[in-house]
Design a protein around this motif. Structure first.
Motif, PDB file in Angstrom:
ATOM      1  N   UNK A   1      42.063  42.772  24.262  1.00 38.08           N
ATOM      2  CA  UNK A   1      41.681  42.182  25.546  1.00 38.08           C
ATOM      3  C   UNK A   1      42.201  43.034  26.700  1.00 38.08           C
ATOM      4  N   UNK A   2      43.443  43.481  26.612  1.00 36.61           N
ATOM      5  CA  UNK A   2      44.006  44.283  27.700  1.00 36.61           C
ATOM      6  C   UNK A   2      43.388  45.684  27.743  1.00 36.61           C
ATOM      7  N   UNK A   3      42.977  46.208  26.593  1.00 36.29           N
ATOM      8  CA  UNK A   3      42.257  47.490  26.609  1.00 36.29           C
ATOM      9  C   UNK A   3      40.977  47.361  27.432  1.00 36.29           C
ATOM     10  N   UNK A   4      40.288  46.253  27.246  1.00 31.83           N
ATOM     11  CA  UNK A   4      39.048  46.041  27.981  1.00 31.83           C
ATOM     12  C   UNK A   4      39.330  45.777  29.465  1.00 31.83           C
ATOM     13  N   UNK A   5      40.325  44.928  29.735  1.00 33.68           N
ATOM     14  CA  UNK A   5      40.622  44.570  31.124  1.00 33.68           C
ATOM     15  C   UNK A   5      41.127  45.769  31.920  1.00 33.68           C
ATOM     16  N   UNK A   6      41.900  46.634  31.273  1.00 30.47           N
ATOM     17  CA  UNK A   6      42.476  47.781  31.982  1.00 30.47           C
ATOM     18  C   UNK A   6      41.404  48.750  32.462  1.00 30.47           C
TER      19      UNK A   6
ATOM     20  N   UNK B   1      40.415  35.071  39.915  1.00 29.84           N
ATOM     21  CA  UNK B   1      41.247  34.273  39.002  1.00 29.84           C
ATOM     22  C   UNK B   1      41.454  35.090  37.726  1.00 29.84           C
ATOM     23  N   UNK B   2      42.423  35.992  37.753  1.00 30.01           N
ATOM     24  CA  UNK B   2      42.639  36.902  36.624  1.00 30.01           C
ATOM     25  C   UNK B   2      43.024  36.163  35.350  1.00 30.01           C
ATOM     26  N   UNK B   3      43.820  35.138  35.476  1.00 27.64           N
ATOM     27  CA  UNK B   3      44.289  34.409  34.306  1.00 27.64           C
ATOM     28  C   UNK B   3      43.119  33.792  33.530  1.00 27.64           C
TER      29      UNK B   3
ATOM     30  N   UNK C   1      38.944  34.065  29.146  1.00 28.18           N
ATOM     31  CA  UNK C   1      37.546  34.194  28.748  1.00 28.18           C
ATOM     32  C   UNK C   1      37.334  35.435  27.877  1.00 28.18           C
ATOM     33  N   UNK C   2      37.944  36.541  28.270  1.00 27.26           N
ATOM     34  CA  UNK C   2      37.842  37.761  27.467  1.00 27.26           C
ATOM     35  C   UNK C   2      38.433  37.552  26.073  1.00 27.26           C
ATOM     36  N   UNK C   3      39.519  36.821  26.002  1.00 29.34           N
ATOM     37  CA  UNK C   3      40.164  36.569  24.716  1.00 29.34           C
ATOM     38  C   UNK C   3      39.229  35.805  23.779  1.00 29.34           C
TER      39      UNK C   3
END
Length: 416
Positions: A37-42, A52-54, A59-61
């Motif tokens: 998820x963080x690979x995609x978000x970064x 609303x990042x949280x 949602x990505x998770x």
């Protein structure tokens, strides 16, 4: 500087994401899921991220768990509920529940069943080794072992209630149950006393010394016996060869008959529904019964299983028969007369243990396993123009076949 601040802003949500990841993917895969998820978000520029990042990370998770992270506009897919057997959390709770109640369930089994179960989990013998230990055939040894395993399952269900029972029925693999039983037996009945080990070594040493002494005493007598045997060999050799040839011939005939009588294995997997429909006309009445209690008693005595026999409105239970889909594997079949027509309804009593033994000869696909997760829920289908109703009761899977009824009519008449 702004980029660094944005990264720190995203990183502070990892503590909230990780528990959700454990619920979704289980302990072993949770960390990898959060990393993805963080690979995609970064890779998303900070000015393009939602405010609303949280919630966006949540949602990505969820999207990532279901294989969809190609677009931030992707919607959460529907109908992707994980089945009972695939859900790591359900399996973990099922194992914890079984482990807690296993001592009572094991104690409730008969002494014979406990001995077979202990042999099964502590020694893990092959079919041949188990047959030797029980002084019986391999087929009987397998049947005895399967009956003991089913008895343990039944005892475990008896000490559970409501959701716990359903959860253990469908989410606890047999392999995990045997592993917990092995731990229980090792903790309760081991280690072996050192004094016993020493005594056993002394017994073996004394026996070895006696054998050596007996061998030395009989050495001279053996020499004379050998000379006598050599002198007589020429007179008995023709008879020996004749007996040997007869023996080889007999073994060959027996092997041919065995292979000829054995039912061939299907080249491709066959579902238990197709098996039940195709073989329904071949099942003939065997053991006459007049009530469900009689049928349950006969099945327990013959197969070592506790089966809850259903009633079918306006139909009469007449017989308990059997289907033999493979070598040394039989399935109880309940036959009901359905007047006024000269028709009948056949109800097959499979079980999860039987499915393991049937292999490709009788399968239950994942979709159907999930539908049967709800205990005593009737499912009606049509196969080859015949009506079929399926349901699960504990670890038994019933398949009712009635070619003369509509599926909904058959389902409406079955009473559990």
């Amino acid at each position: 500087m702004a980029s660094s601040t944005a990264s720190s802003s995203l990183a502070r949500h990892v503590q909230a994401l990780y528990p959700l990841a454990r619920v979704l993917a289980g302990d072993n895969e949770a960390a990898a899921l959060v990393e993805d998820v963080y690979d995609h978000a970064a890779n998303m520029p900070p000015d393009e991220r939602p405010s609303d990042e949280r919630s966006w990370l949540f949602r990505l998770l969820i999207d990532r768990r279901h294989g969809s992270l190609s677009s931030t506009d992707a919607e959460i897919p529907s109908g992707t509920e994980t089945s009972f057997t695939d859900d790591p959390f359900r399996r973990e709770v099922a194992e914890q529940t079984a482990k807690r109640k296993l001592p009572v369930a094991f104690a409730a089994c008969s002494l014979h069943e406990r001995v077979i179960l202990a042999l099964d989990v502590l020694a893990s013998p092959s079919d041949t080794a188990l047959a030797t230990a029980l002084d019986t055939t391999e087929a009987n040894a397998r049947t005895t072992r399967d009956q003991a395993r089913s008895a343990l399952r039944a005892s475990l269900r008896d000490v559970l209630n409501g959701p716990e029972r359903m959860l253990v029925d469908v989410a606890l693999p047999d392999k995990a149950l045997r592993a917990h039983l092995r731990t229980l037996l090792e903790d309760r009945f081991q280690p072996t006393p050192s004094s016993l080990r020493a005594t056993v070594r002394d017994i073996l040493e004394r026996a070895r010394a006696k054998r050596e002494a007996d061998a030395a005493d009989s050495a001279n007598a053996s020499t004379g016996s050998l000379l006598s045997t050599i002198s007589n060999w020429h007179s008995v050799r023709p008879l020996v060869w004749t007996l040997a040839l007869v023996g080889v011939f007999a073994v060959g005939i027996a092997g041919w008959m065995y292979l000829s009588a054995s039912p061939p294995s299907p080249s491709s997997p066959q579902s238990i529904v197709d098996l039940s429909v195709q073989r329904a006309s071949e099942v003939t009445p065997a053991q006459p019964v007049t009530s469900a209690d009689e049928a349950e008693t006969y099945i327990r005595a013959t197969w070592g299983r506790r089966v809850s026999v259903p009633s079918i409105k306006n139909a009469s239970l007449r017989s308990v028969s059997r289907l033999q889909p493979g070598r040394n594997v039989t399935v109880p079949v309940l036959l009901y007369d359905d007047p006024p027509e000269t028709t009948r309804i056949a109800v097959y009593a499979f079980s999860y243990a039987l499915l393991d033994r049937l292999g490709s000869r009788g399968t239950l696909d994942r979709a159907l396993r999930t539908k049967l997760a709800t205990n005593q829920s009737l499912l009606d289908e049509t196969h080859d123009d015949q009506s079929v109703v399926l349901w699960r009761q504990k670890d038994d899977i019933f398949v009712a076949v009635a070619p003369h009824l509509a599926p909904s009519s058959l389902r409406g008449r079955i009473q559990l």
